[in-house]
Design a protein around this motif. Sequence first.
Motif, PDB file in Angstrom:
ATOM      1  N   PRO A 260       1.683  -0.418  -1.257  1.00 35.17           N
ATOM      2  CA  PRO A 260       3.005   0.167  -1.163  1.00 35.17           C
ATOM      3  C   PRO A 260       3.710   0.070  -2.530  1.00 35.17           C
ATOM      4  O   PRO A 260       4.479   1.095  -2.936  1.00 35.17           O
ATOM      5  CB  PRO A 260       4.175  -0.700  -0.183  1.00 35.17           C
ATOM      6  CG  PRO A 260       2.920  -1.154   0.789  1.00 35.17           C
ATOM      7  CD  PRO A 260       1.763  -1.540   0.184  1.00 35.17           C
ATOM      8  N   SER A 261       3.482  -1.034  -3.263  1.00 32.17           N
ATOM      9  CA  SER A 261       4.238  -1.157  -4.756  1.00 32.17           C
ATOM     10  C   SER A 261       3.622  -0.167  -5.631  1.00 32.17           C
ATOM     11  O   SER A 261       4.123   0.450  -6.450  1.00 32.17           O
ATOM     12  CB  SER A 261       4.092  -2.475  -5.062  1.00 32.17           C
ATOM     13  OG  SER A 261       2.767  -2.947  -5.144  1.00 32.17           O
ATOM     14  N   VAL A 262       2.346  -0.084  -5.560  1.00 33.77           N
ATOM     15  CA  VAL A 262       1.596   0.905  -6.600  1.00 33.77           C
ATOM     16  C   VAL A 262       1.969   2.351  -6.154  1.00 33.77           C
ATOM     17  O   VAL A 262       2.182   3.252  -7.109  1.00 33.77           O
ATOM     18  CB  VAL A 262      -0.021   0.389  -6.585  1.00 33.77           C
ATOM     19  CG1 VAL A 262      -0.908   1.631  -7.335  1.00 33.77           C
ATOM     20  CG2 VAL A 262      -0.311  -0.825  -7.097  1.00 33.77           C
ATOM     21  N   GLY A 263       1.887   2.665  -4.935  1.00 34.74           N
ATOM     22  CA  GLY A 263       2.310   4.071  -4.490  1.00 34.74           C
ATOM     23  C   GLY A 263       3.622   4.244  -5.050  1.00 34.74           C
ATOM     24  O   GLY A 263       3.921   5.547  -5.444  1.00 34.74           O
ATOM     25  N   PHE A 264       4.514   3.573  -4.905  1.00 37.26           N
ATOM     26  CA  PHE A 264       5.989   3.553  -5.421  1.00 37.26           C
ATOM     27  C   PHE A 264       5.958   3.879  -6.820  1.00 37.26           C
ATOM     28  O   PHE A 264       6.646   4.732  -7.326  1.00 37.26           O
ATOM     29  CB  PHE A 264       6.912   2.558  -4.964  1.00 37.26           C
ATOM     30  CG  PHE A 264       8.111   2.628  -5.665  1.00 37.26           C
ATOM     31  CD1 PHE A 264       9.240   3.172  -5.039  1.00 37.26           C
ATOM     32  CD2 PHE A 264       8.652   1.741  -6.736  1.00 37.26           C
ATOM     33  CE1 PHE A 264      10.274   3.524  -5.375  1.00 37.26           C
ATOM     34  CE2 PHE A 264       9.739   2.068  -7.292  1.00 37.26           C
ATOM     35  CZ  PHE A 264      10.885   2.729  -6.659  1.00 37.26           C
ATOM     36  N   ALA A 265       5.058   3.148  -7.582  1.00 41.10           N
ATOM     37  CA  ALA A 265       5.026   3.116  -9.064  1.00 41.10           C
ATOM     38  C   ALA A 265       4.351   4.688  -9.344  1.00 41.10           C
ATOM     39  O   ALA A 265       4.947   5.192 -10.496  1.00 41.10           O
ATOM     40  CB  ALA A 265       4.293   2.197  -9.628  1.00 41.10           C
ATOM     41  N   MET A 266       3.414   4.751  -8.800  1.00 43.45           N
ATOM     42  CA  MET A 266       2.794   6.219  -9.201  1.00 43.45           C
ATOM     43  C   MET A 266       3.661   7.386  -9.095  1.00 43.45           C
ATOM     44  O   MET A 266       3.572   8.585  -9.720  1.00 43.45           O
ATOM     45  CB  MET A 266       1.554   6.386  -8.542  1.00 43.45           C
ATOM     46  CG  MET A 266       0.427   5.533  -8.817  1.00 43.45           C
ATOM     47  SD  MET A 266      -0.128   5.537 -10.422  1.00 43.45           S
ATOM     48  CE  MET A 266      -1.199   6.940 -10.310  1.00 43.45           C
ATOM     49  N   GLN A 267       4.532   7.093  -7.981  1.00 42.14           N
ATOM     50  CA  GLN A 267       5.572   8.522  -7.817  1.00 42.14           C
ATOM     51  C   GLN A 267       6.573   8.493  -8.716  1.00 42.14           C
ATOM     52  O   GLN A 267       7.232   9.513  -8.873  1.00 42.14           O
ATOM     53  CB  GLN A 267       5.953   8.433  -6.330  1.00 42.14           C
ATOM     54  CG  GLN A 267       4.988   8.549  -5.021  1.00 42.14           C
ATOM     55  CD  GLN A 267       5.817   8.465  -3.887  1.00 42.14           C
ATOM     56  OE1 GLN A 267       6.436   9.122  -3.427  1.00 42.14           O
ATOM     57  NE2 GLN A 267       5.628   7.032  -3.275  1.00 42.14           N
ATOM     58  N   THR A 268       7.063   7.364  -9.302  1.00 42.28           N
ATOM     59  CA  THR A 268       7.953   7.517 -10.179  1.00 42.28           C
ATOM     60  C   THR A 268       7.872   7.510 -11.586  1.00 42.28           C
ATOM     61  O   THR A 268       8.725   7.840 -12.542  1.00 42.28           O
ATOM     62  CB  THR A 268       9.037   6.116 -10.203  1.00 42.28           C
ATOM     63  OG1 THR A 268       7.948   4.912 -10.320  1.00 42.28           O
ATOM     64  CG2 THR A 268       9.309   6.105  -8.624  1.00 42.28           C
ATOM     65  N   LEU A 269       6.408   7.524 -12.129  1.00 42.92           N
ATOM     66  CA  LEU A 269       6.138   7.502 -13.440  1.00 42.92           C
ATOM     67  C   LEU A 269       6.342   8.921 -13.833  1.00 42.92           C
ATOM     68  O   LEU A 269       5.959  10.060 -13.313  1.00 42.92           O
ATOM     69  CB  LEU A 269       4.659   7.001 -13.526  1.00 42.92           C
ATOM     70  CG  LEU A 269       4.415   5.705 -13.516  1.00 42.92           C
ATOM     71  CD1 LEU A 269       3.000   5.396 -13.828  1.00 42.92           C
ATOM     72  CD2 LEU A 269       5.151   4.996 -14.941  1.00 42.92           C
TER      73      LEU A 269
END
Length: 355
Positions: A260-269
């Motif tokens: 979930p944390s990596v998925g959130f990061a990838m969406q916000t970059l």
Amino acid sequence: MNELATAMRSFMMTGFGEPLREQIGKRPEPAGSEVLLKVDACGVCHSDLHIWEGHFDLGGGRQLDIRQGIGLPRTLGHEIAGTVIAVGPDVQDVRPGDRRVVYPWIGCGECARCLAGEEQVCANQRNLGTRRDGGFASHVLVPHERYLIHFGRVREELACTYACSGLTAYSALNKALPLGAKDPLVIIGAGGVGLSAINLARSVHGIAPIVAEIDRTKWDAAHAAGASQVLDPRDADAVKQLLGATGGVAAVVDFVGAPPSVGFAMQTLRRGGRLVIVGLMGGSIELQLPLLPIRALSIIGSYVGSLEEMRSLVALAREGRVPEIPVQTRGLEEAQRTLDDLKLGKVVGRVVLRP
């Protein structure tokens, strides 16, 4: 000298996942370049928890088994500050009575990585707390004086955290930088290491990061450490709001390291953004590979930090430029309870054992 005066107390791992056992034995005698320290403070890290369990979670029911490289019994603990009480005959620059924090990420000293100053990624590691006995003990043997760093008037219960929590945060931020004045930085996770990163981003680099943290009991600590905003990445509109406010962030440092944390990061970059993954929570993700070159994204793994980075960090601390993180001290006999609390997510900041 009587036996009590030369005794050493430790809480050792005798089986993976089994309760630590108290051991009373004889103190080691330093030889050659070795230095013996009386442990004054030892931080308890999530890495200690994973080592005690004997594996890392790779997701999909898979595990990375790390038991083979860790001989038992073993004393955990790699965030160590203490007082020198004895030195080997080849030691020149430290003496009994000196207070030092220990760099525990020790390599073979001979390979290309070690010679380049990157002992932390040596293939033949001699790390304290995993390959050699660490600081869940009254004493610890350090193989060479170069791994001892003078921490001045900094309290030892803070100085010890620079060996992993502080160093990991400092090195990860270095990999996320440089950032321009208007380049947004997101830090995921406000645990012990995350709080160190928030502090360092503000005090050393002049950046007030946005913090993503699902545990609202940690929000106050994140704000106090210097976060410009704290949000729950699970909120339905969290990504939309962040993109609307920033247009996409320049860098994300993930101190959780879960799908979930990596998925959130990838969406916000934003395009050209960098994701630095530090956390070891575990799991796996599916990547849409064409998006990496199309969006020019960089994904970087960061593992603790180098000896030179730790020297730089401690120098900043001696100058008063590293703010304190929340630290709770416990007796050495509470080592097992602390591991249990970490596993249950009950720790805010850092627990430090005081032998």
